[in-house]
Motif scaffolding. Structure first.
Motif, PDB file in Angstrom:
ATOM      1  N   TRP A  17       0.851  -1.459  -0.036  1.00 40.82           N
ATOM      2  CA  TRP A  17      -0.082   0.053   0.168  1.00 40.82           C
ATOM      3  C   TRP A  17       0.965   1.136   0.063  1.00 40.82           C
ATOM      4  O   TRP A  17       0.604   2.134  -0.693  1.00 40.82           O
ATOM      5  N   ALA A  18       1.898   1.266   0.897  1.00 44.18           N
ATOM      6  CA  ALA A  18       2.819   2.438   0.875  1.00 44.18           C
ATOM      7  C   ALA A  18       3.560   2.573  -0.482  1.00 44.18           C
ATOM      8  O   ALA A  18       3.610   3.870  -0.943  1.00 44.18           O
ATOM      9  N   VAL A  19       4.013   1.574  -1.047  1.00 43.26           N
ATOM     10  CA  VAL A  19       4.557   1.583  -2.476  1.00 43.26           C
ATOM     11  C   VAL A  19       3.697   2.458  -3.518  1.00 43.26           C
ATOM     12  O   VAL A  19       4.222   3.171  -4.221  1.00 43.26           O
ATOM     13  N   VAL A  20       2.499   1.604  -3.556  1.00 44.27           N
ATOM     14  CA  VAL A  20       1.465   2.238  -4.284  1.00 44.27           C
ATOM     15  C   VAL A  20       0.835   3.879  -4.173  1.00 44.27           C
ATOM     16  O   VAL A  20       1.084   4.365  -5.145  1.00 44.27           O
ATOM     17  N   THR A  21       1.072   3.971  -2.945  1.00 37.62           N
ATOM     18  CA  THR A  21       0.447   5.462  -2.596  1.00 37.62           C
ATOM     19  C   THR A  21       1.807   6.154  -3.031  1.00 37.62           C
ATOM     20  O   THR A  21       1.443   7.215  -3.618  1.00 37.62           O
ATOM     21  N   ALA A  22       3.037   5.955  -2.860  1.00 33.71           N
ATOM     22  CA  ALA A  22       4.246   6.966  -3.289  1.00 33.71           C
ATOM     23  C   ALA A  22       4.394   6.777  -4.674  1.00 33.71           C
ATOM     24  O   ALA A  22       4.623   7.847  -5.271  1.00 33.71           O
ATOM     25  N   ASP A  32       2.472  17.370 -12.671  1.00 33.05           N
ATOM     26  CA  ASP A  32       2.046  18.787 -12.246  1.00 33.05           C
ATOM     27  C   ASP A  32       0.435  18.812 -11.815  1.00 33.05           C
ATOM     28  O   ASP A  32      -0.471  19.641 -12.224  1.00 33.05           O
ATOM     29  N   GLN A  33       0.103  17.735 -11.190  1.00 31.11           N
ATOM     30  CA  GLN A  33      -1.453  17.721 -10.642  1.00 31.11           C
ATOM     31  C   GLN A  33      -1.842  18.012  -9.025  1.00 31.11           C
ATOM     32  O   GLN A  33      -2.861  17.722  -8.800  1.00 31.11           O
ATOM     33  N   ARG A  34      -0.839  18.664  -8.370  1.00 28.89           N
ATOM     34  CA  ARG A  34      -0.750  18.774  -7.016  1.00 28.89           C
ATOM     35  C   ARG A  34      -1.322  17.701  -6.321  1.00 28.89           C
ATOM     36  O   ARG A  34      -2.544  17.509  -5.868  1.00 28.89           O
ATOM     37  N   PRO A  35      -0.768  16.841  -6.173  1.00 30.47           N
ATOM     38  CA  PRO A  35      -0.939  15.350  -5.595  1.00 30.47           C
ATOM     39  C   PRO A  35      -1.217  15.779  -4.129  1.00 30.47           C
ATOM     40  O   PRO A  35      -0.602  16.272  -3.201  1.00 30.47           O
ATOM     41  N   ASP A  36      -2.565  15.154  -3.590  1.00 30.29           N
ATOM     42  CA  ASP A  36      -2.868  15.042  -2.174  1.00 30.29           C
ATOM     43  C   ASP A  36      -2.636  13.694  -1.565  1.00 30.29           C
ATOM     44  O   ASP A  36      -3.013  12.573  -2.163  1.00 30.29           O
ATOM     45  N   LEU A  37      -1.803  13.601  -0.452  1.00 28.79           N
ATOM     46  CA  LEU A  37      -1.402  12.369  -0.058  1.00 28.79           C
ATOM     47  C   LEU A  37      -2.542  11.413   0.380  1.00 28.79           C
ATOM     48  O   LEU A  37      -2.356  10.261   0.140  1.00 28.79           O
ATOM     49  N   VAL A  38      -3.473  12.003   1.050  1.00 26.85           N
ATOM     50  CA  VAL A  38      -4.688  11.152   1.774  1.00 26.85           C
ATOM     51  C   VAL A  38      -5.309  10.799   0.412  1.00 26.85           C
ATOM     52  O   VAL A  38      -5.787   9.556   0.201  1.00 26.85           O
ATOM     53  N   GLY A  39      -5.536  11.579  -0.591  1.00 23.99           N
ATOM     54  CA  GLY A  39      -6.229  11.121  -1.857  1.00 23.99           C
ATOM     55  C   GLY A  39      -5.431   9.939  -2.586  1.00 23.99           C
ATOM     56  O   GLY A  39      -6.138   8.761  -3.192  1.00 23.99           O
ATOM     57  N   CYS A  40      -4.118  10.341  -2.723  1.00 23.85           N
ATOM     58  CA  CYS A  40      -3.439   9.070  -3.462  1.00 23.85           C
ATOM     59  C   CYS A  40      -3.572   7.532  -2.413  1.00 23.85           C
ATOM     60  O   CYS A  40      -3.478   6.419  -3.126  1.00 23.85           O
TER      61      CYS A  40
END
Length: 68
Positions: A17-22, A32-40
């Motif tokens: 899960w951590a690898v896919v989130t990262a 350049d989509q301004r990633p949100d960590l919670v959304g990811c």
């Protein structure tokens, strides 16, 4: 399930899960989509669950053919 095996499985799932989130966060930053960590993190859970369900369905309906 044995206690040691349970912790191993939980550790593997959390690592996956951590690898896919990262990876999702990194791709969002690259494009350049301004990633949100919670959304990811939520998207990573969805991707993993859909992939696991698909894999289990594939294994159920298309079992490996045994060689003679």
């Amino acid at each position: 399930m044995e206690r040691g095996r349970r912790w191993t499985a939980i550790t593997l799932w959390a690592t996956w899960w951590a690898v896919v989130t990262a990876a999702l966060w990194f791709l969002g930053a690259v494009f350049d989509q301004r990633p949100d960590l919670v959304g990811c993190a939520a998207s990573a859970v969805l991707v993993i669950v859909v992939g696991e369900v698909g894999d289990r369905l594939r294994r159920r309906f298309y079992p490996r053919r045994r060689t003679r």
